[in-house]
Motif scaffolding. Sequence first.
Motif, PDB file in Angstrom:
ATOM      1  N   THR A  41     -10.395  -2.883 -42.710  1.00  8.33           N
ATOM      2  CA  THR A  41     -10.086  -3.011 -44.130  1.00  8.33           C
ATOM      3  C   THR A  41      -8.575  -3.060 -44.293  1.00  8.33           C
ATOM      4  O   THR A  41      -7.828  -2.731 -43.371  1.00  8.33           O
ATOM      5  N   GLN A  82     -14.295  -7.848 -49.353  1.00  5.63           N
ATOM      6  CA  GLN A  82     -13.194  -8.024 -50.299  1.00  5.63           C
ATOM      7  C   GLN A  82     -11.858  -8.223 -49.586  1.00  5.63           C
ATOM      8  O   GLN A  82     -11.037  -9.036 -50.012  1.00  5.63           O
ATOM      9  N   CYS A  83     -11.656  -7.483 -48.505  1.00  7.83           N
ATOM     10  CA  CYS A  83     -10.406  -7.608 -47.748  1.00  7.83           C
ATOM     11  C   CYS A  83     -10.288  -9.004 -47.143  1.00  7.83           C
ATOM     12  O   CYS A  83      -9.203  -9.589 -47.128  1.00  7.83           O
ATOM     13  N   ALA A  85     -11.745 -11.752 -48.349  1.00  9.54           N
ATOM     14  CA  ALA A  85     -11.540 -12.693 -49.455  1.00  9.54           C
ATOM     15  C   ALA A  85     -10.093 -12.681 -49.933  1.00  9.54           C
ATOM     16  O   ALA A  85      -9.511 -13.747 -50.191  1.00  9.54           O
ATOM     17  N   ARG A  86      -9.498 -11.497 -50.037  1.00  9.81           N
ATOM     18  CA  ARG A  86      -8.108 -11.407 -50.489  1.00  9.81           C
ATOM     19  C   ARG A  86      -7.134 -12.087 -49.535  1.00  9.81           C
ATOM     20  O   ARG A  86      -6.053 -12.501 -49.927  1.00  9.81           O
ATOM     21  N   ARG A  87      -7.534 -12.203 -48.280  1.00 10.55           N
ATOM     22  CA  ARG A  87      -6.668 -12.811 -47.265  1.00 10.55           C
ATOM     23  C   ARG A  87      -7.107 -14.241 -46.912  1.00 10.55           C
ATOM     24  O   ARG A  87      -6.572 -14.847 -45.991  1.00 10.55           O
TER      25      ARG A  87
END
Length: 120
Positions: A41, A82-83, A85-87
Amino acid sequence: MAKKLVIKVTAGADAPERCSQAFTVAAVAAAGGVEVSLWLTGESAWFALPGRAAEFSLPHAAPLPDLIEGIQAAGRITLCTQCAARRGIKEEDVIDGVRIAGAQVFVTEILPDDVRALVY
């Protein structure tokens, strides 16, 4: 009774000692017969990508690619949805054997009474 250890590592190259400690604990536990689930994460998410672990260096620490290999031999590595997707990391981008999953799966893994979770 089988033992299970769930480790969530939030640190990456930004905090190399914490990062290395999480991977080391996971690899040692896996080598010792413990069922290990390592969650990538935050900044550790980058280590789900091919070649990124080889770029990591910390004096007097085992190489991250070796630790990942040891974890995967007897455990599982998961990249936070989510991690990722953010990257901009997609399923087809990650190294073989790494899955992408979210909080619901993490909670399911840590709910049994015989599980201990560590966050680095």
